[in-house]
Design a protein around this motif. Structure first.
Motif, PDB file in Angstrom:
ATOM      1  N   ALA A  55      32.348  17.827  40.837  1.00  0.00           N
ATOM      2  CA  ALA A  55      31.323  16.774  40.935  1.00  0.00           C
ATOM      3  C   ALA A  55      31.613  15.640  39.958  1.00  0.00           C
ATOM      4  CB  ALA A  55      29.940  17.376  40.678  1.00  0.00           C
ATOM      5  N   GLN A  56      32.131  15.992  38.776  1.00  0.00           N
ATOM      6  CA  GLN A  56      32.457  14.944  37.780  1.00  0.00           C
ATOM      7  C   GLN A  56      33.445  13.934  38.328  1.00  0.00           C
ATOM      8  OE1 GLN A  56      33.611  16.085  33.715  1.00  0.00           O
ATOM      9  NE2 GLN A  56      32.650  18.068  34.104  1.00  0.00           N
ATOM     10  N   ARG A  57      34.320  14.377  39.232  1.00  0.00           N
ATOM     11  CA  ARG A  57      35.335  13.498  39.833  1.00  0.00           C
ATOM     12  C   ARG A  57      34.894  12.976  41.188  1.00  0.00           C
ATOM     13  NH1 ARG A  57      39.383  11.375  37.164  1.00  0.00           N
ATOM     14  NH2 ARG A  57      40.837  11.640  38.888  1.00  0.00           N
ATOM     15  N   ARG A  58      33.651  13.279  41.576  1.00  0.00           N
ATOM     16  CA  ARG A  58      33.183  12.986  42.938  1.00  0.00           C
ATOM     17  C   ARG A  58      34.229  13.500  43.932  1.00  0.00           C
ATOM     18  NH1 ARG A  58      28.675  10.629  42.166  1.00  0.00           N
ATOM     19  NH2 ARG A  58      28.231  10.211  44.353  1.00  0.00           N
ATOM     20  N   GLY A  59      34.632  14.761  43.735  1.00  0.00           N
ATOM     21  CA  GLY A  59      35.723  15.369  44.488  1.00  0.00           C
ATOM     22  C   GLY A  59      35.258  16.262  45.624  1.00  0.00           C
ATOM     23  N   ARG A  60      36.145  17.167  46.034  1.00  0.00           N
ATOM     24  CA  ARG A  60      35.925  18.001  47.216  1.00  0.00           C
ATOM     25  C   ARG A  60      36.108  19.471  46.855  1.00  0.00           C
ATOM     26  NH1 ARG A  60      36.815  13.914  51.287  1.00  0.00           N
ATOM     27  NH2 ARG A  60      36.762  12.073  49.970  1.00  0.00           N
ATOM     28  N   LEU A  61      35.200  20.294  47.373  1.00  0.00           N
ATOM     29  CA  LEU A  61      35.234  21.735  47.107  1.00  0.00           C
ATOM     30  C   LEU A  61      35.195  22.467  48.441  1.00  0.00           C
ATOM     31  CD1 LEU A  61      34.904  24.300  45.363  1.00  0.00           C
ATOM     32  CD2 LEU A  61      32.459  23.843  45.315  1.00  0.00           C
ATOM     33  N   ALA A  62      36.230  23.263  48.713  1.00  0.00           N
ATOM     34  CA  ALA A  62      36.309  23.965  49.997  1.00  0.00           C
ATOM     35  C   ALA A  62      36.468  25.459  49.777  1.00  0.00           C
ATOM     36  CB  ALA A  62      37.500  23.433  50.794  1.00  0.00           C
ATOM     37  N   VAL A  63      35.867  26.233  50.653  1.00  0.00           N
ATOM     38  CA  VAL A  63      36.136  27.670  50.694  1.00  0.00           C
ATOM     39  C   VAL A  63      36.812  27.984  52.016  1.00  0.00           C
ATOM     40  CG1 VAL A  63      34.186  28.229  49.194  1.00  0.00           C
ATOM     41  CG2 VAL A  63      33.878  28.331  51.676  1.00  0.00           C
ATOM     42  N   ILE A  64      37.772  28.924  51.964  1.00  0.00           N
ATOM     43  CA  ILE A  64      38.374  29.393  53.204  1.00  0.00           C
ATOM     44  C   ILE A  64      37.510  30.542  53.704  1.00  0.00           C
ATOM     45  CG2 ILE A  64      40.370  30.322  54.377  1.00  0.00           C
ATOM     46  CD1 ILE A  64      41.173  27.720  53.405  1.00  0.00           C
TER      47      ILE A  64
END
Ligand SMILES: NC(=O)c1ccc[n+]([C@@H]2O[C@H](COP(=O)([O-])OP(=O)(O)OC[C@H]3O[C@@H](n4cnc5c(N)ncnc54)[C@H](OP(=O)(O)O)[C@@H]3O)[C@@H](O)[C@H]2O)c1
Length: 222
Positions: free
Chosen positions: A117-126
């Motif tokens: 979130a700090q990087r306004r990034g992406r989090l994925a689970v397989i």
């Protein structure tokens, strides 16, 4: 240089995710269970940390390593199919599959999501299409299906908690992939699956937060 975190990179889909991000010039933090696997990841140019996702103290150790990191893209990949029969599940099989596929996510996402979130990034689970209730037409692999349905629930909660903080969170089906888990009869090569997973995650916007997607970007019903 953006940073990718791959949780479960010793082989299969996780190893290929790490390889492709590295080839594209990303800094890659990769985890594996054994020191030998970590040495191989480090030798390939990654920052490698030991992680057994089924052990709380191992997750705590990873959290310490990640303390000052900011993560642009994170993938939780480690997973276990469990018994190949659908009879009465033993407690040991139930615990192994649920701890690896569900409890690990409940412990790891609260550590990783704030860094994303700090990087306004992406989090994925397989996850797996086998975890979809809406798209289900067969019952084979009932324990694995239940675990991936529960993983989807954990991901959805993370999207509600961390989406407003800037993280785009999604669950993915990687296709039926030729890995140790998928077997030699599977539909697609791991390179194709991972190229699709990466491209799809990269083009998601905040409006896609909390989605369940095939590797090619097609939506899958929960
Ligand atoms: N292949 C398919 O067709 C397919 C389809 C749908 C979903 N998936 C999902 O995709 C993910 C990757 O699967 P894959 O096909 O690449 O399978 P794989 O080749 O069997 O690899 C499984 C990975 O999970 C890791 N892992 C398992 N338990 C772990 C634990 N307790 N701690 C840390 N790592 C652990 C393994 O590490 P070790 O080397 O230490 O065992 C390995 O890196 C899984 O979540 C799977 O459910 C696969």
């Amino acid at each position: 240089m953006p940073t990718a975190l791959i949780l479960g990179a010793s082989r299969g889909i996780g190893r290929e995710l790490a390889r492709q991000y590295l080839t594209d010039g990303w800094r890659v933090i990769a985890t594996a269970r054994t020191q030998e696997q970590c040495d191989a990841l480090a030798a390939a140019g990654m920052v490698a940390y030991p992680l057994d996702v089924a052990r709380a103290e191992s997750i705590a150790g990873l959290g310490w390593h990640l303390d000052d990191e900011k993560i642009d893209t994170a993938w939780l990949v480690a997973g276990l199919y469990g018994p190949r029969h659908d009879g009465f599940p033993s407690e040991a099989d139930f615990d192994a599959v649920m701890h690896t596929n569900v409890l690990a996510a409940m412990r790891l996402l609260p550590i990783v999501a704030p860094l994303v979130a700090q990087r306004r990034g992406r989090l994925a689970v397989i996850s797996s299409r086998m975890g979809s209730i809406g798209a289900r037409t067969a019952s084979i692999g009932t324990l694995y299906r239940a675990s991936k349905a529960a993983l989807n629930s954990v991901l959805k909660d993370a999207s509600i908690d961390f989406g407003p903080q800037g993280a785009i969170c999604a669950a993915f089906h990687p296709g039926w992939v030729k890995t140790d888990m998928g077997g030699g009869e599977a539909d697609i090569e791991v390179e194709e699956s991972v190229a699709g997973l990466r491209a799809t995650l990269a083009r998601l916007t905040a409006a896609d937060n909390g989605s369940f997607l095939n590797y090619d970007g097609t939506l899958i019903p929960w």
